[in-house]
Design an enzyme around this catalytic site. Sequence first.
Site, PDB file in Angstrom:
ATOM      1  CE1 TYR A 161     -16.322  47.113 -10.747  1.00 38.71           C
ATOM      2  CE2 TYR A 161     -15.981  45.297 -12.047  1.00 38.71           C
ATOM      3  CZ  TYR A 161     -16.165  46.605 -12.633  1.00 38.71           C
ATOM      4  OH  TYR A 161     -15.992  47.613 -12.558  1.00 38.71           O
TER       5      TYR A 161
ATOM      6  CE  LYS B 273     -10.143  49.880 -12.581  1.00 35.07           C
ATOM      7  NZ  LYS B 273     -10.614  48.654 -12.988  1.00 35.07           N
TER       8      LYS B 273
ATOM      9  NE  ARG C 135     -13.069  40.431 -35.639  1.00 34.52           N
ATOM     10  CZ  ARG C 135     -13.221  39.294 -35.647  1.00 34.52           C
ATOM     11  NH1 ARG C 135     -13.451  38.858 -35.199  1.00 34.52           N
ATOM     12  NH2 ARG C 135     -13.874  39.405 -37.145  1.00 34.52           N
TER      13      ARG C 135
ATOM     14  CG  ASP D 289     -10.420  40.370 -10.354  1.00 36.62           C
ATOM     15  OD1 ASP D 289      -9.046  40.929 -10.333  1.00 36.62           O
ATOM     16  OD2 ASP D 289     -11.586  40.586 -10.920  1.00 36.62           O
TER      17      ASP D 289
END
Length: 385
Positions: free
Chosen positions: A111, A208, A58, A183
Site C-alpha cells: 500500500y 476496511k 490515550r 497486512d
Amino acid sequence: MIDVAERFETKTVHIGHAPLRGVQSKSTPIYQTSVFAFEGLEEVEQFYAGEGEYVYTRNGNPNQAELANAVARLEGAEAGVSAASGMGAIMAGLLAVLAPGDHVLASHEIYGGTYALLHNELSRFGIELECIQLGQMTKLADHVRPTTKLFFLETITNPLLTVVDMPYWIKEAKSLGLTVMVDNTFATPYLVQPISYGADLVVHSGTKYIGGHSDVTAGVLVGAQPTIKRATEIIANYGASLSPFEAWLTSRGLKTLAVRMERQCENASKVAAFLRDHPAIEQVYYPSPTDTFFFSRKKQGAMVSFVLADESKIYDFYRALHWIKLAPSLAGVETSVSHPVTTSHRAFSEQQRKETGITMGLVRLSVGIEAVEDIRLELDAALGK
Ligand SMILES: Cc1ncc(COP(=O)(O)O)c(C=O)c1O
C-alpha cells in the site's frame, strides 16, 4: 470476555463484549471518557502496581481493548492493540520491532501509505527500505543483510490483487531469522489467518472490512504479547490511540464480518466472471482458486480490478455510473469504484505505470452486498456507453 463456540461465524458475533461492571447491557456501552476516576490514592497506587486496567484513554480504554482482543482472537494471536488508523497500527508494529540501522524487505506491491511511512518517514530514523518483486524470485537470501530485521507483505495486494504463496515466503523469511509482518486488510481473518503460517505480526486497516461500513477510520495490530505491549506504548506516546466511539463502531461492524464477507466474495466472483466475458473489458484481475490455495475458505476475496479495452472511455465510465460511487477506499457494504492512477497511485510516473500495469484504464471495484444482478446491470450500462 465470554468464551464462545469455536466457529468463526459465531466468534465474530460474540467475541467482543465489555459490559459495565454490575450492569447486564446486551451490547457494549461506549466508554466516552478521556480519563478514569479513582476511589482514592490507594486505588491509584494499585493501578500503578499493575492491578487496575484503565487510567487515561490515550493509554487504554475498554472499547479499544474490545476491538483489539476480538481481532487478536479471530487472527489466532496472543494479543492485540487498536490504533487511530491502519497507518497508526502499521507504524506501531514497525517501531516496536525496528531500531536505527535496521533494514526492511518489503514486497514492491505494498500500500502506498506503508511505502511512504517507510520510505519518507522511518528513513529519517535510519531505517532502510528495500522493495522486492516476489513474483520474480524464489529466495530472499540475496537481499538479506546483517541488518535485515523485518519482512513485510500483504495477503492480497492493491490494486492488482496479487496473491503470493504466503506460507512459502513466511517460511523463507523465518529461516533467515526475520520478523514477518503481514497486512491482512484485503483478505481478513475470515479468509486466512497469517499467524497460522508463522507470521509474527498481522495488521489491519479497520477502516476496511473489519469495520465494513465506510464510517470509521481505525487500525488493529495483533501478535505476541511482548511486541504488542511495546506497540501499545508507542501508540500512546505518539498519540495514535483510537477514539472510544470509533472503536465501538468498528467492533459493531466486526460482528457481521462473516456474513458480509460471504456475500461480498460470492458477489465478487460472479462480477469477475461477468467482466471477463464483457467486450468492453481487456483484462480482469481477480485471484484464482490456485492462488488462494492456502486460504481457509474456497473464496477469493471481494475486490475485482479490471482494465477497459479503450482507455479513452475511462471518464465516460465513471460519469455513467448511477448508484455505484467513485470513492478512493473500499470494503464497505456498498459497492464502490476507485481509479488508482488519479488517486492512490497518482505519484507514479508514466514509466512506473507501464511497468506495474497500473494504467489509465484500470478500475478497482470493491464489491458490496447488493443483489449481484443490480451490480452487473449498473456496470454493464456504464461500460456500454
Ligand atoms: C492494504 C492497506 N493497508 C493499510 C491501509 C491504511 O489504512 P488507514 O487508511 O486506515 O490508515 C490501507 C488504506 O487504504 C490499505 O489499503
